[in-house]
Design an enzyme around this catalytic site. Structure first.
Site, mmCIF file in Angstrom:
data_model
loop_
_atom_site.group_PDB
_atom_site.id
_atom_site.type_symbol
_atom_site.label_atom_id
_atom_site.label_comp_id
_atom_site.label_asym_id
_atom_site.label_seq_id
_atom_site.Cartn_x
_atom_site.Cartn_y
_atom_site.Cartn_z
ATOM 1 N N ASP A 12 -45.761 59.743 -67.418
ATOM 2 C CA ASP A 12 -46.573 59.471 -66.232
ATOM 3 C C ASP A 12 -47.994 59.946 -66.498
ATOM 4 O O ASP A 12 -48.259 60.727 -67.421
ATOM 5 C CB ASP A 12 -45.997 60.193 -65.014
ATOM 6 C CG ASP A 12 -46.513 59.624 -63.700
ATOM 7 O OD1 ASP A 12 -47.102 58.530 -63.726
ATOM 8 O OD2 ASP A 12 -46.330 60.273 -62.653
ATOM 9 N N HIS A 229 -61.626 38.803 -47.196
ATOM 10 C CA HIS A 229 -61.476 37.526 -47.903
ATOM 11 C C HIS A 229 -62.823 36.819 -48.094
ATOM 12 O O HIS A 229 -63.811 37.124 -47.415
ATOM 13 C CB HIS A 229 -60.540 36.606 -47.118
ATOM 14 C CG HIS A 229 -61.037 36.309 -45.732
ATOM 15 N ND1 HIS A 229 -62.003 35.368 -45.465
ATOM 16 C CD2 HIS A 229 -60.718 36.856 -44.536
ATOM 17 C CE1 HIS A 229 -62.255 35.328 -44.179
ATOM 18 N NE2 HIS A 229 -61.483 36.232 -43.576
ATOM 19 N N GLU A 305 -55.291 38.858 -39.201
ATOM 20 C CA GLU A 305 -56.424 38.987 -38.283
ATOM 21 C C GLU A 305 -55.949 38.921 -36.833
ATOM 22 O O GLU A 305 -54.833 38.477 -36.540
ATOM 23 C CB GLU A 305 -57.437 37.869 -38.581
ATOM 24 C CG GLU A 305 -58.697 37.885 -37.719
ATOM 25 C CD GLU A 305 -59.497 39.182 -37.795
ATOM 26 O OE1 GLU A 305 -59.029 40.190 -37.222
ATOM 27 O OE2 GLU A 305 -60.587 39.177 -38.409
#
Length: 425
Positions: A12, A229, A305
């Protein structure tokens, strides 16, 4: 014929800031006895999570190779690498392309350590990778003190509950003695030994700390990179475009914006997961980024939205003319809904907060891209700041802009970026 030695490697890496102070940890385990054969950890300075994870893999492979003098010979060694980094596992397995320039040399270095036929990769949930995770955190803690990790000071093996590291593993289809199957059986046996430590009672959740006082090390936060967007045909006309309307696609300008942000995020190399609103304009923006990063897109309905009801597709002026009293009520109160059964900002805030809580729990310590809309992003920022609902009307949020909020284990949040559009210039 001599049977090959078999090891399990758990590795990790982490970064407190991504990029930020970083370190890795790796452990080599005997799959028959569950015994820890080797540990490795190192503070590596400022780096991203992905770089630290790859360096943890490299350290684990080198540690395994050092245990077998003829490890490079065909058939001398079989290794099962287990990591909670989907990116590293999929890239090293050859299923995802390696596009980021920082990752390519690290992947090539890892591939050279042992023959490809000797190594297999398996993704595991983070909670099943606690030993390597603790080593990585010990390395970062040492770096914070200006030192390097020392094996003699490590308590990672002692602090790691073995049952949680292997419980729920899928059945292994390999031959008897397969590494993962052996490790699972051995750890289960170790956990059932008399005198095994009982699980400590769960401590009550502390209230979030406020102020500048000294705080405990809370580890890496869940960092949400909030991407609005790209443009649609409605965006430049400033029309209401929510989840109750026509669900428009990206325009040519919006597709260009999506490509620009995809390039920018690929250069940064910090995104580990992508989550998107279900609406088309977000899915198309997310797909452009995912194609660059070699990641999959998860859909989260809570990121959609606001439903603007009868106002969908109208300009502010048109709404003022047709539904003036309803608009005044909406501007005055977060509990008022748009005309025609739309959502109030109070309803959206509850939906978005629930999505936030699900995502922070699922992606603790990771950097996740959320591709969503104006209202959800402003809501996340407002809630992180503890600001009143009217603050929603005082934020500018451009198409394809980037904001970021970090969420810590104690419940606190930190707004790191708001409305960054530098990638579009």
């Amino acid at each position: 014929m001599t049977q090959p030695r078999q090891f399990v490697i758990e590795a990790d890496g982490g970064s407190r800031g991504n990029p930020g102070p970083a370190g890795y940890g790796a452990v080599v385990i005997d799959p028959v006895t569950g015994e820890t054969l080797a540990e490795a950890a190192e503070y590596i300075g400022v780096a991203t999570n992905n770089v630290a994870e790859y360096k943890g893999l490299i350290a684990g492979l080198r540690a395994a190779k050092a245990l077998v003098p003829d490890a490079s010979a065909d058939g001398a060694l079989r290794v099962r690498v287990r990591m909670d980094s989907k990116l590293v596992v999929e890239q090293m397995s050859g299923r995802w392309k390696i596009k980021h320039p920082d990752m390519k040399p690290l992947a090539a270095e890892a591939a050279r350590i042992l023959p490809a036929s000797a190594v297999t990769y398996e993704w595991i949930p983070r909670e099943k990778n606690k030993h390597a995770d603790r080593l990585a955190n010990e390395a970062m803690d040492a770096g914070k003190r200006g030192k390097q990790w020392e094996p003699s000071a490590s308590t990672a093996a002692l602090d790691t509950p073995r049952p949680s590291a292997t419980a729920g593993l899928p059945p292994v289809s390999g031959p008897p003695g397969d590494a993962a199957a052996g490790a699972a059986k051995a750890r289960a046996a170790l956990a059932s030994r008399p005198g095994a430590a009982a699980k400590a009672p769960k401590a009550p959740k502390a209230a979030p700390q406020v102020g500048w006082g000294a705080a405990p090390d809370l580890g890496a936060p869940a960092t949400f990179v909030l991407l609005r967007h790209g443009e649609t045909a409605l965006t430049p006309e400033k029309r209401f475009s929510g989840s109750g309307g026509s669900d428009p696609e990206l325009s040519a300008a919006g597709r260009h914006q999506a490509d620009r942000i995809a390039r920018s995020l690929a250069e940064r190399g910090t995104i580990e997961e992508i989550v998107s609103s279900p609406l088309r304009r977000c899915r198309e923006t997310a797909a452009a980024v995912a194609a660059r990063l070699g990641l999959e897109v998860r859909i989260e309905d809570g990121l959609r939205e606001t439903d603007f009801g009868a106002w969908e597709g109208l300009t502010f002026a048109e709404v003022r003319e047709r539904y003036g009293p309803d608009l005044d009520a909406w501007l005055a109160s977060a509990k008022a809904a748009p005309t025609g059964g739309g959502e109030s900002f109070a309803e959206v805030a509850r939906r978005v907060a629930a999505a936030r809580d699900r995502l922070t729990a699922r992606h603790a310590g990771r950097t996740v891209l959320l591709v969503t809309h104006v209202t959800p992003i402003k809501t996340l920022v407002r809630l992180a700041l503890g600001a009143p609902p009217e603050a929603m009307f005082r934020m500018e949020l451009s198409a394809a802009s980037v904001s970021a909020v970090a969420y810590y284990a104690d419940g606190n949040a930190s707004v790191r970026v708001l409305n960054d559009t530098s990638h579009l210039r």
